[in-house]
Design an enzyme around this catalytic site. Sequence first.
Site, PDB file in Angstrom:
ATOM      1  N   ASP A   1      13.610   6.722 -58.004  1.00 36.34           N
ATOM      2  CA  ASP A   1      14.504   6.753 -59.170  1.00 36.34           C
ATOM      3  C   ASP A   1      15.866   7.311 -58.778  1.00 36.34           C
ATOM      4  O   ASP A   1      15.967   8.395 -58.195  1.00 36.34           O
ATOM      5  CB  ASP A   1      13.877   7.585 -60.288  1.00 36.34           C
ATOM      6  CG  ASP A   1      14.604   7.405 -61.603  1.00 36.34           C
ATOM      7  OD1 ASP A   1      15.144   6.300 -61.853  1.00 36.34           O
ATOM      8  OD2 ASP A   1      14.640   8.366 -62.400  1.00 36.34           O
ATOM      9  N   HIS A   2      16.918   6.543 -59.099  1.00 36.06           N
ATOM     10  CA  HIS A   2      18.302   6.892 -58.767  1.00 36.06           C
ATOM     11  C   HIS A   2      18.530   7.011 -57.265  1.00 36.06           C
ATOM     12  O   HIS A   2      19.352   7.817 -56.812  1.00 36.06           O
ATOM     13  CB  HIS A   2      18.756   8.152 -59.515  1.00 36.06           C
ATOM     14  CG  HIS A   2      18.930   7.901 -60.996  1.00 36.06           C
ATOM     15  ND1 HIS A   2      17.857   7.849 -61.858  1.00 36.06           N
ATOM     16  CD2 HIS A   2      20.009   7.643 -61.726  1.00 36.06           C
ATOM     17  CE1 HIS A   2      18.295   7.573 -63.068  1.00 36.06           C
ATOM     18  NE2 HIS A   2      19.607   7.437 -63.021  1.00 36.06           N
TER      19      HIS A   2
ATOM     20  N   HIS B   1      19.521  -2.025 -60.372  1.00 31.38           N
ATOM     21  CA  HIS B   1      18.652  -2.613 -61.398  1.00 31.38           C
ATOM     22  C   HIS B   1      17.942  -1.493 -62.148  1.00 31.38           C
ATOM     23  O   HIS B   1      17.670  -0.428 -61.583  1.00 31.38           O
ATOM     24  CB  HIS B   1      17.557  -3.488 -60.770  1.00 31.38           C
ATOM     25  CG  HIS B   1      18.077  -4.709 -60.097  1.00 31.38           C
ATOM     26  ND1 HIS B   1      18.479  -5.828 -60.796  1.00 31.38           N
ATOM     27  CD2 HIS B   1      18.264  -4.989 -58.783  1.00 31.38           C
ATOM     28  CE1 HIS B   1      18.876  -6.754 -59.931  1.00 31.38           C
ATOM     29  NE2 HIS B   1      18.774  -6.273 -58.706  1.00 31.38           N
TER      30      HIS B   1
ATOM     31  N   CYS C   1      23.429 -10.786 -54.166  1.00 32.13           N
ATOM     32  CA  CYS C   1      22.513  -9.688 -53.823  1.00 32.13           C
ATOM     33  C   CYS C   1      22.764  -9.148 -52.421  1.00 32.13           C
ATOM     34  O   CYS C   1      22.184  -8.152 -52.024  1.00 32.13           O
ATOM     35  CB  CYS C   1      21.061 -10.138 -53.963  1.00 32.13           C
ATOM     36  SG  CYS C   1      20.655 -10.554 -55.656  1.00 32.13           S
TER      37      CYS C   1
HETATM   38 ZN   LIG Z   1      19.205  -6.978 -56.892  1.00 31.76          ZN
END
Ligand SMILES: [Zn+2]
Length: 137
Positions: free
Chosen positions: A81-82, A43, A35
């Site tokens: 978002d995005h 995600h 990560c």
């Molecule tokens: Zn992550």
Amino acid sequence: MSAAYVTRREHFSAAHRLHNPAWDEGKNERVFDKCNNAAGHGHNYILDVTVAGQIDPDTGYVIDVKLLSRIIHERVLDKVDHKHLNVDVDFMRGLNPTVENIAVGIWNELQPHIPAGKLYRIVLHETEKNSVEYMGE
Ligand SMILES: [Zn+2]
């Protein structure tokens, strides 16, 4: 009157990188592992927002879910978002974008816009296996 809990589920896709700038690269890698990847990773988040309240005798609603969806879109989804959570999102600035910190950030964005005292819980699912529940302070 009866009380009830109403949940609206929404989705967003976003990138992030877990990183603590106070630590050296070695410690960041040890703690955050994959990560910590420098360019980030993505995600598909699932967000459940629960509102509590009395059922209005006229409408039969605790809250109109169309209104709830609009609040979530305007206050949260349009911002995340995005997007890259480390760089693009005002309410995540300076925070390590763990699912815990994102959940608190989303709560703080929504809370002032939900009719008085009715925001009850949010659950943010980062993967099929990992989620965080937040109910305010
Ligand atoms: Zn992550």
